[in-house]
Design an enzyme around this catalytic site. Structure first.
Site, short mmCIF file in Angstrom:
data_model
loop_
_atom_site.label_atom_id
_atom_site.label_comp_id
_atom_site.label_asym_id
_atom_site.label_seq_id
_atom_site.Cartn_x
_atom_site.Cartn_y
_atom_site.Cartn_z
N LYS A 53 -50.93 18.85 -13.93
CA LYS A 53 -52.00 19.84 -13.78
C LYS A 53 -51.82 20.95 -14.80
O LYS A 53 -52.78 21.41 -15.44
CB LYS A 53 -52.00 20.40 -12.35
CG LYS A 53 -52.55 19.41 -11.34
CD LYS A 53 -52.25 19.77 -9.90
CE LYS A 53 -52.70 18.63 -8.97
NZ LYS A 53 -52.28 18.80 -7.58
N GLN A 97 -49.66 23.25 -3.82
CA GLN A 97 -49.36 21.81 -3.81
C GLN A 97 -48.86 21.37 -2.43
O GLN A 97 -47.94 21.97 -1.88
CB GLN A 97 -48.31 21.49 -4.90
CG GLN A 97 -48.00 20.03 -5.05
CD GLN A 97 -49.19 19.22 -5.57
OE1 GLN A 97 -49.88 19.62 -6.51
NE2 GLN A 97 -49.45 18.08 -4.95
N ASP A 120 -59.24 23.40 -4.64
CA ASP A 120 -59.01 22.13 -3.95
C ASP A 120 -60.16 21.81 -2.99
O ASP A 120 -60.29 20.69 -2.52
CB ASP A 120 -57.71 22.21 -3.12
CG ASP A 120 -56.58 21.42 -3.75
OD1 ASP A 120 -56.87 20.56 -4.61
OD2 ASP A 120 -55.42 21.67 -3.39
#
Ligand code: NDP
Length: 293
Positions: A53, A97, A120
């Protein structure tokens, strides 16, 4: 029949290049999208994802911040990190995460993220916006990537029978919510299967589009797939393979070889949905920035 392969590596690259071009244009106006990724602990898979990422962010010309803390980080400290990022004007997207260590309440942390920075798309505000069809919704990256694969490969969703296998919050449910929206990439007739579905193979056989997100290696077999269907494989599973140096290989939730003989189009694993997820994270960060500046 041998299915057309839907190439997620190439499409992911195209989307990242499109994002990079927009980022470069925005730089001229003095604005740079920023993404913060928070990693707690030493989970090797999580570390690898975070690394990819960060790399994608830099390649897109974005500002990237990595916050790494040990496994023992108290929940209150993680919430304080989220608060600080929520207030940082250089950060437009925040990603914590998952999975988090067991002593941390994941729900509480995800709820703490400012919905405008929730790249997200897991915050209830964004889930709600997605359900009601609000275009400012930040959509979960994996299912949003699947929609891009369908759209940009000319696979008609309007009126199509789409069967999703799996009802998770990160894939199955948002996938269904995307496919029932009105307009391009939507307008499908959606069925969601799960572990309690009666005669799952019969349900899947009715699908023009099959989306497998189960987490079980090669679960979808050729007898479940209608000739000419489009098959999207979200699954990523490790299976032992002593013939390769790593001792394992990655396979999807679909028995790729036999299903590819029957389907009209199929995504491979690896190289299918996986690379789309990171590309859509970049696109979401850009969207989040454009919605606030
Ligand atoms: P979850 O484990 O959260 O959900 C799995 C779903 O599959 C559940 O709804 C479960 O049903 C259903 N299921 C399990 N077994 C069966 C069965 N025998 N018959 C019918 N349904 C079943 O998984 P995720 O959604 O998080 O992930 C699914 C897969 O996708 C995994 O392989 C994961 O690694 C991969 N993935 C890939 C991503 C990418 O970027 N390509 C991103 C995210 C995930 P029930 O609810 O009834 O238990």
């Amino acid at each position: 029949m041998s299915a057309r392969i839907i190439d997620g590596v190439a499409l992911g690259k195209t989307i990242r290049q499109e994002v990079a071009a927009e980022v470069a244009a925005l730089k001229g106006r003095g604005v740079v999208p920023g993404l913060a990724v928070v990693l707690v602990g030493e989970n090797p898979a999580s570390k690898a994802y975070v690394g990819s990422k960060e790399k994608a962010c830099l390649e897109a010309g974005m500002h990237s911040v990595k916050v790494q803390r040990p496994e023992t980080l108290p929940e209150a400290d993680l919430l304080a990190i989220v608060d600080q990022l929520n207030h940082d004007p250089a950060i437009h997207g925040i990603l914590v995460q998952l999975p988090l260590p067991k002593h941390i309440n994941t729900e509480k942390v995800l709820l703490r993220i400012n919905p405008a920075k929730d790249v997200d798309g897991f915050h209830p505000v964004n889930v709600g916006k997605l359900v009601i069809g609000d275009p400012t919704a930040l959509r979960p990256c994996t299912p949003w990537g699947v929609i891009q694969m369908l759209l940009r490969n000319g696979i008609e969703t309007r009126g199509a029978n789409a069967v999703i296998i799996g009802r998770s919050t990160i894939v199955g449910k948002p996938m269904a919510n995307l496919l029932i929206q009105t307009g391009p990439g939507g307008d499908a007739t959606v069925t969601v299967c799960h572990s309690k579905t009666r005669d799952l193979p019969a349900v899947v056989r009715g699908a023009d589009i099959v989306i497998a997100a189960i987490g079980k290696a090669e679960f979808v077999t050729a007898d479940m797939v209608r000739p000419g269907a489009t098959v999207i494989d979200v699954g990523i599973n490790r299976v032992d393979d002593p013939s390769v140096p790593k001792g394992y290989r990655l396979v999807g939730d679909v028995a790729y070889g036999p299903v590819a003989e029957k389907a009209a189009a199929i995504t491979p694993v690896p190289g299918g949905v996986g690379p789309m997820t990171i590309a859509m994270l970049m696109a979401n960060t850009l969207q989040a920035m454009k919605q606030v500046v």
